[in-house]
Write an enzyme that holds these catalytic residues in place. Structure first.
Site, PDB file in Angstrom:
ATOM      1  N   TYR A 107       0.864  -1.180   0.000  1.00  0.00           N
ATOM      2  CA  TYR A 107       0.000   0.000   0.000  1.00  0.00           C
ATOM      3  C   TYR A 107       0.897   1.226   0.000  1.00  0.00           C
ATOM      4  O   TYR A 107       1.366   1.688   1.042  1.00  0.00           O
ATOM      5  CB  TYR A 107      -0.920  -0.017   1.222  1.00  0.00           C
ATOM      6  N   ASP A 148      -2.149  -1.481  -3.933  1.00  0.00           N
ATOM      7  CA  ASP A 148      -2.501  -0.110  -4.286  1.00  0.00           C
ATOM      8  C   ASP A 148      -1.205   0.685  -4.358  1.00  0.00           C
ATOM      9  O   ASP A 148      -0.649   1.077  -3.335  1.00  0.00           O
ATOM     10  CB  ASP A 148      -3.455   0.450  -3.231  1.00  0.00           C
ATOM     11  N   HIS A 249     -12.438   1.259  -4.083  1.00  0.00           N
ATOM     12  CA  HIS A 249     -11.676   0.440  -5.020  1.00  0.00           C
ATOM     13  C   HIS A 249     -12.477  -0.813  -5.365  1.00  0.00           C
ATOM     14  O   HIS A 249     -13.339  -1.249  -4.593  1.00  0.00           O
ATOM     15  CB  HIS A 249     -10.350  -0.014  -4.404  1.00  0.00           C
TER      16      HIS A 249
END
Length: 259
Positions: A107, A148, A249
Site C-alpha cells: 500500500y 494499491d 476500489h
C-alpha cells in the site's frame, strides 16, 4: 491460480463486502490494503470460516496490509516491512511465500498534498520499493507484487479530466518510479492483457464518479519474468464497487497457468 488485490478501505466495516466477494470470486491468493485495523482487530476468525488463512500487519486507524490464502495453502511470512528505512513505522508492506510463489502485498503512500512532506515520503517509499523489487528479481524466484501503488502510470489510466492535474497520483515523479519498475523486468499484468483500455480500479466517492466511470487505475499486479509467461487472463470486478457499503476500489485479479 487466481491472484487478486483489493484495497478494502476498512476491513471490519466492509467485512460483508469482502466475504461476499470471496464467495463469488474464489481467488486463491488475495492481497488486501488499507485495513484500518490494529493487529488484534483483524477479522481472522471470520476469514478462516470463509476458507481463508491470513497473515497481516495492522495499524490503528490507517494503513494495514494482508495476504489471504484459500484452502490448505500455507502462508510463510518473509517480511513485514519494506526495507531501507528502519524508522518507518507505517504498515504498508507484507511479503510471504504462498502457493509456490513469493507474494508482496503493498500500500504505497498517497502523497497528497503535493508538494510537501507527504509527497516526499511517497517518493522515498517508491524508491525503496524499487530497490527491494530489484533484489527480488535477482533471486530468480516467482514473485508477484500486488496492491494499491497510488500511481496512475499513464494518461490512459485516468478518465479524461484536468481536475486531477495537481494530484500526487498523476505527477511525473511517481510515474517515473513506476516506469522504472517495469524497466527492471516486471510485467504490469493488467496492462499486458489490455494494451488499450485497461480497466479502472478506483472511483472516488465524490461527484458520482463511479456512475460516470470517472475512474483511475492505481491498483496493480506486477509479475516477475518467471511468472509473466504464465499469465492467462485478468480483470477488475467492477460490480463490487457498485454494491452497498463498497470500498472506493474494486478487486483486480489475474489467473496464472501453473508451471
Amino acid at each position: 491460480m487466481k491472484i487478486a488485490t483489493f484495497n478494502i478501505n476498512d476491513v471490519n466495516k466492509r467485512l460483508p463486502v469482502l466475504l461476499g466477494w470471496l464467495r463469488a470470486a474464489k481467488p486463491d491468493v488475495v492481497c488486501l490494503q488499507e485495513l484500518k485495523a490494529t493487529q488484534t482487530e483483524f477479522p481472522e476468525v471470520a476469514l478462516r470460516k470463509a476458507g481463508y488463512s491470513a497473515a497481516w500487519v495492522g495499524q490503528k486507524s490507517w494503513n494495514g496490509v494482508a495476504i489471504l490464502a484459500r484452502g490448505k495453502a500455507r502462508i510463510v511470512v518473509t517480511r513485514t516491512r519494506l526495507p531501507g528505512d528502519p524508522k518507518d513505522s507505517q504498515s504498508r508492506y507484507i511479503e510471504a511465500a504462498v502457493a509456490g510463489m513469493i507474494v508482496g502485498s503493498l500500500y504505497a503512500p498517497n502523497g497528497n498534498p503535493q508538494p510537501g512532506p507527504k509527497f516526499d515520503y511517497k517518493l522515498a517509499w517508491l524508491k525503496r520499493l524499487n530497490r527491494h523489487a530489484a533484489t527480488l528479481l535477482k533471486s530468480g524466484a516467482p514473485v508477484v507484487l500486488a496492491g494499491d501503488f497510488n500511481v496512475a502510470p499513464t494518461p490512459d489510466d485516468i478518465y479524461p479530466t484536468r481536475s486531477w492535474d495537481k494530484d500526487a497520483l498523476v505527477q511525473p515523479a511517481p510515474r517515473a518510479l513506476y516506469a522504472k519498475l517495469l524497466k527492471q523486468g516486471w510485467s504490469d499484468a493488467l496492462r499486458a492483457l489490455h494494451p488499450t483500455g485497461a480497466p479502472y480500479t478506483f472511483w472516488s466517492y465524490w461527484r458520482n464518479r463511479f456512475e460516470r466511470d470517472a475512474g483511475l487505475r492505481i491498483d496493480h499486479l506486477l509479475l516477475a519474468p518467471t511468472l509473466a509467461n504464465h499469465l492467462i487472463r485478468g480483470g477488475v470486478d467492477r460490480d463490487v464497487r457498485g454494491g452497498p457499503g463498497a470500498s472506493d476500489h474494486a478487486p483486480a485479479w489475474i489467473v496464472l497457468r501453473k508451471p
